[in-house]
Structures are given as structure tokens and as C-alpha cells.
Design a protein around this motif. Sequence first.
Motif, PDB file in Angstrom:
ATOM      1  N   ARG A  21       1.622   8.738  -9.148  1.00  0.00           N
ATOM      2  CA  ARG A  21       0.209   9.104  -8.503  1.00  0.00           C
ATOM      3  C   ARG A  21      -0.550   7.556  -8.340  1.00  0.00           C
ATOM      4  NH1 ARG A  21      -0.805  13.756 -13.439  1.00  0.00           N
ATOM      5  NH2 ARG A  21       0.438  15.414 -12.479  1.00  0.00           N
ATOM      6  N   PRO A  22       0.208   6.355  -8.896  1.00  0.00           N
ATOM      7  CA  PRO A  22      -0.733   5.596  -8.034  1.00  0.00           C
ATOM      8  C   PRO A  22      -0.529   4.969  -7.083  1.00  0.00           C
ATOM      9  CG  PRO A  22      -0.019   4.961 -10.281  1.00  0.00           C
ATOM     10  CD  PRO A  22       0.511   6.412 -10.180  1.00  0.00           C
ATOM     11  N   ILE A  23       1.079   5.689  -5.905  1.00  0.00           N
ATOM     12  CA  ILE A  23       1.391   5.064  -5.352  1.00  0.00           C
ATOM     13  C   ILE A  23       0.734   6.168  -4.107  1.00  0.00           C
ATOM     14  CG2 ILE A  23       3.464   5.103  -3.894  1.00  0.00           C
ATOM     15  CD1 ILE A  23       5.073   3.779  -5.972  1.00  0.00           C
ATOM     16  N   GLU A  24       0.549   7.651  -4.256  1.00  0.00           N
ATOM     17  CA  GLU A  24       0.263   9.168  -4.125  1.00  0.00           C
ATOM     18  C   GLU A  24      -1.097   8.949  -3.724  1.00  0.00           C
ATOM     19  OE1 GLU A  24       1.939  11.958  -6.748  1.00  0.00           O
ATOM     20  OE2 GLU A  24       3.844  12.065  -5.507  1.00  0.00           O
ATOM     21  N   ARG A  25      -1.699   8.406  -4.417  1.00  0.00           N
ATOM     22  CA  ARG A  25      -3.122   8.084  -4.931  1.00  0.00           C
ATOM     23  C   ARG A  25      -4.133   7.376  -3.698  1.00  0.00           C
ATOM     24  NH1 ARG A  25      -4.151   8.786 -11.010  1.00  0.00           N
ATOM     25  NH2 ARG A  25      -4.016  11.112 -10.964  1.00  0.00           N
ATOM     26  N   VAL A  26      -3.349   6.095  -3.233  1.00  0.00           N
ATOM     27  CA  VAL A  26      -3.771   4.506  -2.066  1.00  0.00           C
ATOM     28  C   VAL A  26      -3.684   5.939  -0.693  1.00  0.00           C
ATOM     29  CG1 VAL A  26      -2.577   2.814  -0.519  1.00  0.00           C
ATOM     30  CG2 VAL A  26      -2.368   2.990  -3.396  1.00  0.00           C
ATOM     31  N   ILE A  27      -5.431   5.355  -0.482  1.00  0.00           N
ATOM     32  CA  ILE A  27      -5.863   5.658   0.813  1.00  0.00           C
ATOM     33  C   ILE A  27      -5.859   4.967   1.540  1.00  0.00           C
ATOM     34  CG2 ILE A  27      -6.965   7.204   1.994  1.00  0.00           C
ATOM     35  CD1 ILE A  27      -8.505   7.663  -0.405  1.00  0.00           C
ATOM     36  N   PRO A  28      -4.536   5.222   2.867  1.00  0.00           N
ATOM     37  CA  PRO A  28      -4.419   4.035   3.448  1.00  0.00           C
ATOM     38  C   PRO A  28      -5.785   4.097   4.920  1.00  0.00           C
ATOM     39  CG  PRO A  28      -2.492   5.932   3.238  1.00  0.00           C
ATOM     40  CD  PRO A  28      -3.675   6.306   2.196  1.00  0.00           C
ATOM     41  N   VAL A  29      -5.279   3.156   5.868  1.00  0.00           N
ATOM     42  CA  VAL A  29      -6.215   2.405   6.795  1.00  0.00           C
ATOM     43  C   VAL A  29      -6.117   2.646   7.625  1.00  0.00           C
ATOM     44  CG1 VAL A  29      -8.291   2.240   4.613  1.00  0.00           C
ATOM     45  CG2 VAL A  29      -6.399   0.188   5.502  1.00  0.00           C
ATOM     46  N   ASN A  30      -4.664   2.278   7.997  1.00  0.00           N
ATOM     47  CA  ASN A  30      -3.759   2.147   8.969  1.00  0.00           C
ATOM     48  C   ASN A  30      -2.338   3.114   9.207  1.00  0.00           C
ATOM     49  OD1 ASN A  30      -1.606   0.462   8.320  1.00  0.00           O
ATOM     50  ND2 ASN A  30      -3.619  -0.851   8.379  1.00  0.00           N
ATOM     51  N   GLU A  32       0.579   1.376   9.721  1.00  0.00           N
ATOM     52  CA  GLU A  32       0.995   0.440   8.780  1.00  0.00           C
ATOM     53  C   GLU A  32       1.334   1.326   7.655  1.00  0.00           C
ATOM     54  OE1 GLU A  32      -0.793  -0.369  11.178  1.00  0.00           O
ATOM     55  OE2 GLU A  32       0.755  -0.669  12.631  1.00  0.00           O
ATOM     56  N   GLN A  33      -0.028   1.580   6.506  1.00  0.00           N
ATOM     57  CA  GLN A  33       0.087   1.354   5.531  1.00  0.00           C
ATOM     58  C   GLN A  33       0.350   2.940   4.955  1.00  0.00           C
ATOM     59  OE1 GLN A  33      -4.251   0.700   4.065  1.00  0.00           O
ATOM     60  NE2 GLN A  33      -3.770  -1.524   4.217  1.00  0.00           N
ATOM     61  N   VAL A  34      -0.319   4.085   6.239  1.00  0.00           N
ATOM     62  CA  VAL A  34       0.752   5.436   6.329  1.00  0.00           C
ATOM     63  C   VAL A  34       1.792   5.505   5.985  1.00  0.00           C
ATOM     64  CG1 VAL A  34       0.813   7.563   7.398  1.00  0.00           C
ATOM     65  CG2 VAL A  34      -1.441   6.242   7.407  1.00  0.00           C
ATOM     66  N   GLU A  35       2.824   4.555   6.882  1.00  0.00           N
ATOM     67  CA  GLU A  35       4.055   4.144   7.130  1.00  0.00           C
ATOM     68  C   GLU A  35       4.947   3.993   5.461  1.00  0.00           C
ATOM     69  OE1 GLU A  35       8.409   4.642   8.083  1.00  0.00           O
ATOM     70  OE2 GLU A  35       6.115   5.577   8.458  1.00  0.00           O
ATOM     71  N   GLU A  36       4.581   2.567   5.021  1.00  0.00           N
ATOM     72  CA  GLU A  36       4.509   2.113   3.691  1.00  0.00           C
ATOM     73  C   GLU A  36       5.018   2.711   2.994  1.00  0.00           C
ATOM     74  OE1 GLU A  36       1.649  -1.134   3.672  1.00  0.00           O
ATOM     75  OE2 GLU A  36       2.794  -2.460   4.444  1.00  0.00           O
ATOM     76  N   GLN A  72      14.427  -2.999  -6.658  1.00  0.00           N
ATOM     77  CA  GLN A  72      14.513  -3.710  -5.799  1.00  0.00           C
ATOM     78  C   GLN A  72      13.068  -2.663  -5.441  1.00  0.00           C
ATOM     79  OE1 GLN A  72      17.569  -1.238  -3.418  1.00  0.00           O
ATOM     80  NE2 GLN A  72      19.337  -3.612  -3.818  1.00  0.00           N
ATOM     81  N   LEU A  73      12.689  -1.359  -5.699  1.00  0.00           N
ATOM     82  CA  LEU A  73      11.086  -0.902  -5.763  1.00  0.00           C
ATOM     83  C   LEU A  73      10.358  -1.524  -5.653  1.00  0.00           C
ATOM     84  CD1 LEU A  73       9.960   2.108  -4.248  1.00  0.00           C
ATOM     85  CD2 LEU A  73       9.998   2.795  -6.449  1.00  0.00           C
ATOM     86  N   VAL A  74      10.044  -2.073  -7.028  1.00  0.00           N
ATOM     87  CA  VAL A  74       8.959  -2.808  -7.388  1.00  0.00           C
ATOM     88  C   VAL A  74       8.876  -4.081  -6.563  1.00  0.00           C
ATOM     89  CG1 VAL A  74       9.181  -1.449  -9.381  1.00  0.00           C
ATOM     90  CG2 VAL A  74      10.212  -3.442  -9.753  1.00  0.00           C
ATOM     91  N   GLN A  75       9.847  -5.012  -6.278  1.00  0.00           N
ATOM     92  CA  GLN A  75      10.008  -6.005  -5.450  1.00  0.00           C
ATOM     93  C   GLN A  75      10.051  -5.680  -4.105  1.00  0.00           C
ATOM     94  OE1 GLN A  75      13.228  -7.770  -7.054  1.00  0.00           O
ATOM     95  NE2 GLN A  75      12.858  -8.134  -8.354  1.00  0.00           N
ATOM     96  N   THR A  76       8.686  -4.326  -3.166  1.00  0.00           N
ATOM     97  CA  THR A  76       9.396  -4.145  -1.973  1.00  0.00           C
ATOM     98  C   THR A  76       8.148  -5.590  -1.483  1.00  0.00           C
ATOM     99  OG1 THR A  76      10.055  -2.365  -2.168  1.00  0.00           O
ATOM    100  CG2 THR A  76       9.166  -2.532  -0.228  1.00  0.00           C
ATOM    101  N   ARG A  77       8.159  -5.807  -0.158  1.00  0.00           N
ATOM    102  CA  ARG A  77       6.970  -5.908   0.105  1.00  0.00           C
ATOM    103  C   ARG A  77       6.367  -5.744   0.635  1.00  0.00           C
ATOM    104  NH1 ARG A  77       6.578 -11.684  -1.082  1.00  0.00           N
ATOM    105  NH2 ARG A  77       8.650 -13.018  -1.875  1.00  0.00           N
ATOM    106  N   VAL A  78       5.110  -4.835   0.767  1.00  0.00           N
ATOM    107  CA  VAL A  78       4.006  -4.705   1.460  1.00  0.00           C
ATOM    108  C   VAL A  78       2.568  -4.887   1.763  1.00  0.00           C
ATOM    109  CG1 VAL A  78       5.215  -2.412   0.283  1.00  0.00           C
ATOM    110  CG2 VAL A  78       3.284  -2.979  -1.102  1.00  0.00           C
ATOM    111  N   GLU A  79       1.981  -4.625   2.583  1.00  0.00           N
ATOM    112  CA  GLU A  79       0.767  -5.432   2.609  1.00  0.00           C
ATOM    113  C   GLU A  79      -0.508  -4.656   2.339  1.00  0.00           C
ATOM    114  OE1 GLU A  79       0.747  -7.680   5.134  1.00  0.00           O
ATOM    115  OE2 GLU A  79       3.034  -8.193   5.213  1.00  0.00           O
ATOM    116  N   CYS A  80      -0.387  -3.382   1.892  1.00  0.00           N
ATOM    117  CA  CYS A  80      -1.691  -2.930   1.135  1.00  0.00           C
ATOM    118  C   CYS A  80      -1.399  -3.519   0.175  1.00  0.00           C
ATOM    119  CB  CYS A  80      -1.595  -1.326   1.495  1.00  0.00           C
ATOM    120  SG  CYS A  80      -2.816  -0.460   0.526  1.00  0.00           S
TER     121      CYS A  80
END
Length: 193
Positions: A21-30, A32-36, A72-80
Motif C-alpha cells: 500500500r505505501p507504494i500504491e499511495r504515492v502520488i507521482p508528480v511527473n 518518470e515517477q509514474v513509470e517508477e 533487489q526490489l528494496v535496493q532499487t534506486r528511484v528519484e521519487c
Amino acid sequence: MEFEKSLDVFIRSGCWLHAGRPIERVIPVNKEQVEEQYQLLCRFWDLYRELKAFKAAPDDKRASSVRQHFRQLVQTRVECSELREALSNLAVKEPELLAVLDDPNLPLHNNLSESQIREHVKRRKISGGTRSEAGRQARDTFASLKKMCRLHEISFWSYLRDRLNGYNVIPRLSEFIKKAVYGDMDEGFTNTF
């Protein structure tokens, strides 16, 4: 031994349905974040499907693969930053979320236990709770008795009448629990209530 292990109430697993749920609740602003977010959710639910497959046919190779994919999932580098925080919180829950790899009998989610208390939570929200500790204990005791009667297909009101009038025709609920866990109990009782 496996049966006893599955009854150990202190062994618990994390709920995968809540963990996502915390991943689902993030509201992307661009874009790139939508894709991440989309990629993380795809990988998260792929991992959940891997765990379900592991539960169906446990083996060490599959367990090792799941652990590797989780890290690998939890170590993924993301901008958001919100997604980074969600992944960080997910990493902290690794022992609980992957507990099923050590005991395949553990559930991957807690929907069953949540549905068992849902009636109580709704009633508490409507009534605003109890006025005293004794009231809370009485409410919780009767709610527990009612659920247990329903689970064992016994009329709650018949059970209360039986106990309050001292008839003792209906066996104690503990006897039904023992039967469910250890097998048949005395054949003298048939549920006609």
C-alpha cells in the motif's frame, strides 16, 4: 512437529497486501515517477506471485531466488523520495514478509484475521466505544463468544441460555476447539440448536 509449529502464535508473517500500500499511495508528480511507481508495483506483485508458488511447492532454490528478488526490489534506486521511503520501510519488514520461506504454512496476508474483527471495529466506530474498562472487557468477551459460536455452527443465544440456566447440554467451546485441533470429541452431542 510441523503441526505444533503452525500453532505457535508468536510466529507471525507480514501481510503482503498491506506492505504494498505505501507504494500504491504515492502520488507521482511527473511521467518518470509514474513509470517508477508502475515498475515497482509490477515487481512487488511478481514477488508476491513467486511466494505463492513457493508455498505450493517449497524448495531451497526457489526460496533463495525470492530472497534475492526481494533485496533487489528494496535496493532499487528511484528519484521519487516517497517511493524511496516506501522501499526503505519495506526493507525493514523483510524478516516478517519473508517468514513464509522458513515456514510455508504461514499466510501471506492477514485478511482472515482482519475479517474476524471487522464487525467489532464497525460497532466500535458507530457506538464510540465503551465508557469503562469493565464495559470494554464485557463487549470483547461477548464478541469473542459470538464469533466462536458462529465458527463452530452453534446458536449464540442457545449457548448463552444453556450456560446461564446451568443446563450444560452444549459442550464448552474449549471442547469444540480441541476437536478442531486434535480430532473427534465425545459423540454424545449433536448440534440441534
